[in-house]
Scaffold this motif. Structure first.
Motif, PDB file in Angstrom:
ATOM      1  N   THR A 166       1.089  -1.427   0.017  1.00 45.88           N
ATOM      2  CA  THR A 166      -0.028  -0.173   0.554  1.00 45.88           C
ATOM      3  C   THR A 166       0.448   1.408  -0.024  1.00 45.88           C
ATOM      4  O   THR A 166       2.099   0.914   0.824  1.00 45.88           O
ATOM      5  CB  THR A 166      -1.083  -0.068   1.398  1.00 45.88           C
ATOM      6  N   VAL A 169       0.327   4.779   0.715  1.00 44.45           N
ATOM      7  CA  VAL A 169      -0.431   6.074   2.021  1.00 44.45           C
ATOM      8  C   VAL A 169       0.682   7.849   1.814  1.00 44.45           C
ATOM      9  O   VAL A 169       1.854   7.516   2.146  1.00 44.45           O
ATOM     10  CB  VAL A 169       0.130   5.975   3.180  1.00 44.45           C
ATOM     11  N   ASP A 221      -3.097   4.653  -2.461  1.00 45.05           N
ATOM     12  CA  ASP A 221      -4.462   4.006  -2.221  1.00 45.05           C
ATOM     13  C   ASP A 221      -4.852   4.583  -1.064  1.00 45.05           C
ATOM     14  O   ASP A 221      -5.599   4.720  -0.904  1.00 45.05           O
ATOM     15  CB  ASP A 221      -3.570   2.912  -1.694  1.00 45.05           C
ATOM     16  N   GLU A 222      -4.080   5.937  -0.365  1.00 43.00           N
ATOM     17  CA  GLU A 222      -4.812   6.455   0.884  1.00 43.00           C
ATOM     18  C   GLU A 222      -3.512   7.551   0.788  1.00 43.00           C
ATOM     19  O   GLU A 222      -2.946   8.017   1.234  1.00 43.00           O
ATOM     20  CB  GLU A 222      -4.959   5.403   1.903  1.00 43.00           C
ATOM     21  N   LEU A 274      -3.545  11.174   3.138  1.00 40.96           N
ATOM     22  CA  LEU A 274      -4.273  12.103   4.290  1.00 40.96           C
ATOM     23  C   LEU A 274      -3.824  13.498   4.005  1.00 40.96           C
ATOM     24  O   LEU A 274      -2.773  13.493   2.903  1.00 40.96           O
ATOM     25  CB  LEU A 274      -4.088  11.235   5.461  1.00 40.96           C
ATOM     26  N   GLU A 289      -5.207  10.230  13.003  1.00 41.04           N
ATOM     27  CA  GLU A 289      -6.201   9.481  11.671  1.00 41.04           C
ATOM     28  C   GLU A 289      -5.736   8.567  10.755  1.00 41.04           C
ATOM     29  O   GLU A 289      -6.222   7.080  10.720  1.00 41.04           O
ATOM     30  CB  GLU A 289      -6.959  10.376  11.315  1.00 41.04           C
ATOM     31  N   PHE A 290      -4.233   8.815  11.053  1.00 38.41           N
ATOM     32  CA  PHE A 290      -3.826   7.973  10.192  1.00 38.41           C
ATOM     33  C   PHE A 290      -3.310   6.666  11.213  1.00 38.41           C
ATOM     34  O   PHE A 290      -3.176   5.716  10.538  1.00 38.41           O
ATOM     35  CB  PHE A 290      -2.379   8.343   9.510  1.00 38.41           C
ATOM     36  N   LEU A 350      -6.002   4.777  11.122  1.00 36.51           N
ATOM     37  CA  LEU A 350      -6.199   4.038   9.692  1.00 36.51           C
ATOM     38  C   LEU A 350      -5.264   2.424   9.496  1.00 36.51           C
ATOM     39  O   LEU A 350      -5.634   2.095   8.712  1.00 36.51           O
ATOM     40  CB  LEU A 350      -6.067   4.844   8.638  1.00 36.51           C
ATOM     41  N   LEU A 408      -4.771  -1.414   6.968  1.00 36.02           N
ATOM     42  CA  LEU A 408      -4.410  -1.850   5.594  1.00 36.02           C
ATOM     43  C   LEU A 408      -3.750  -2.797   5.762  1.00 36.02           C
ATOM     44  O   LEU A 408      -2.505  -3.230   5.039  1.00 36.02           O
ATOM     45  CB  LEU A 408      -3.486  -0.151   5.400  1.00 36.02           C
TER      46      LEU A 408
END
Length: 368
Positions: free
Chosen positions: A321, A323, A346-347, A349, A359-360, A363, A367
Motif C-alpha cells: 500500500t 499512503v 491508495d490512501e 491523507l 487519523e493515519f 487507519l 491496511l
C-alpha cells in the motif's frame, strides 16, 4: 539521578505509612518504569505510581491524597526536583489536568483537578504545525511521543499449532495417538503465522515543507520506537536513510543526528529522482516487499514528471500500500506532482496537524 531515586523511595515509604501495602519490589518496579518516562513530569509520576504501587481499587483515594501532599503540598519535598509542565503561550489558563478518582461502590467517576498541567490537548490536536510556536511544538512533541502505531499483519507461509482451523496437524495428531494405542481421540490443527507488515516512511524535508518537516521527523521517531520493522528516509534533492539515527531514545539527540546526515535540508525538491533512488537501491532488495510505504510531501516537484510516474508505478508493484500525507491538501489546487502521483496512491491523507497523524495511526491497522 540519585536524588530522584531517593525521592521515589521516600514516596513509597509515605504510602506505606498511610496504610498501603507497598514493598521494596514495588518501589523498584516504580523506579524502573520511570526510566522510560520523564521523572520530572508530575503526570508521568502519577500514572507510573498508580500502575505499579496501587494493588486494590479501595487504595486509590489514599494514593491520591498522599500524592497530592507529597508532590503538591506547601512543604512538598519534591518542589526543587520535579517541575510542573506549564501551558504554552496562547493556551487556556484556567484549564487543568484531570485525574480520575473513583470511590469504592460508586457508579460515577468524579473528576478532581490537581492543577498539574494545562489540558489543551484537544485544541492542539487541530492546530497546524505551521502556525505553532516553539513552546507549542514542544507540547505537541510530548503528546506525539505517546502515539501508538500498530502496523497491519499479513499471513506467512509458515504455520503454527492452533486450537481450530482448516489444516490438520498430522504429525501432532499421530504422535498423540500413540498414547492411546493408535486411536485418534483428538484431532489437532495448524494455522498460518501472521507477521506485521514493514512500515517505510519517506519524508520531504525541502524548503516548501520547512513548517512541517520537524514535526514529521518527530512522528517518524515515534513510529520507529512503537513498531519493530520501520525504515525512515528523507529527501530533498537526494535520498538519505536516517533509520539508524532515529534509534536513539532521546528525541532531541535522534533528530540532531538525523539532521546532520541530511545535506539538502530546506533546499529544492526532486521527488521523482529520490523515489527512483529508493526503488533501485532499497525497494528491489526487499525493504518494502509487502509493506506500507508512507510518503510525506506536498507534491511540489522540480524534476521530470515521467520519472515520478515511472518510480511510483514500480514502487506500487513492490509494496502492498502507498499512503501519501500532504500537509497542503485542500489549501490550493493540486500540484503537478500530486496529479502525476494520484493514480498510484491508495490512501491520501493530510499531515498538517496532530489530528491527521492520529487519523493515519487509526487507519494503519486496517491496511491489511
Amino acid at each position: 539521578m540519585p536524588d530522584f531515586v531517593r525521592l521515589l523511595v521516600d514516596f513509597g515509604r509515605a504510602l506505606r505509612t498511610s496504610g498501603l501495602a507497598v514493598g521494596t519490589g514495588d518501589v523498584l518496579t516504580f523506579s524502573g518504569s520511570l526510566a522510560t518516562l520523564d521523572p520530572t513530569d508530575l503526570v508521568d509520576l502519577y500514572w507510573a505510581g498508580r500502575a505499579t504501587l496501587v494493588r486494590r481499587r479501595d487504595d486509590l483515594p489514599v494514593y491520591d491524597e498522599v500524592f497530592r501532599q507529597f508532590f503538591l503540598g506547601a512543604a512538598a519535598p519534591a518542589s526543587d526536583l520535579v517541575a510542573l509542565k506549564a501551558t504554552p503561550a496562547g493556551a487556556v489558563a484556567e484549564s487543568a489536568f484531570v485525574v480520575p478518582a473513583t470511590e469504592p461502590g460508586s457508579e460515577e467517576t468524579s473528576q478532581e483537578r490537581l492543577g498539574l498541567m494545562a489540558s489543551t490537548v484537544d485544541v492542539m490536536r487541530h492546530r497546524s504545525f505551521a502556525g505553532c510556536t516553539d513552546e507549542e511544538l514542544a507540547l505537541l512533541r510530548r503528546i506525539m511521543a505517546r502515539l501508538r502505531l500498530t502496523p497491519p499483519r499479513r499471513r506467512t507461509r509458515r504455520t503454527r499449532a492452533a486450537s481450530s482451523g482448516r489444516t490438520p496437524d498430522l504429525r501432532r495428531t499421530v504422535r498423540r495417538s500413540l498414547r492411546t494405542h493408535g486411536e485418534l481421540v483428538s484431532l489437532y490443527w495448524r494455522e498460518r503465522r501472521r507477521r506485521p507488515r514493514p512500515l517505510i516512511l519517506i519524508l520531504d524535508v525541502s524548503g516548501s515543507m520547512a513548517d512541517y518537516s520537524r514535526a514529521l521527523l518527530q512522528f517518524a521517531h515515534t513510529a520507529r520506537r512503537a513498531a519493530r520493522r520501520v525504515e525512515v528516509f528523507c529527501f530533498g534533492t537526494r535520498l538519505t536513510c536516517i533509520t539508524r539515527p532515529l534509534r536513539s531514545r532521546s528525541p532531541d539527540e535522534a533528530l540532531r543526528q538525523a539532521a546532520s546526515l541530511v545535506v539538502d535540508w530546506d533546499g529544492g525538491t526532486r521527488i521523482g529522482a529520490s523515489l527512483d533512488t529508493f526503488v533501485r537501491g532499497w525497494a528491489r532488495r526487499g525493504v518494502c516487499r509487502g509493506g506500507i510505504v508512507v510518503i510525506c510531501s506536498d507534491g511540489l516537484d522540480r524534476g521530470d514528471p515521467d520519472l515520478l510516474a515511472n518510480s511510483l508505478a514500480r514502487l506500487s508493484r513492490l509494496c502492498h500500500t502507498i499512503v501519501w500525507l500532504n500537509p497542503h491538501r485542500g489549501q490550493a489546487g493540486p500540484s503537478v506532482g500530486m496529479m502525476v502521483a494520484e493514480p498510484y496512491i491508495d490512501e491520501l491523507l493530510s499531515g498538517h496537524d496532530l489530528a491527521s497523524l492520529e487519523e493515519f495511526a487509526a487507519l494503519l491497522p486496517t491496511l491489511s
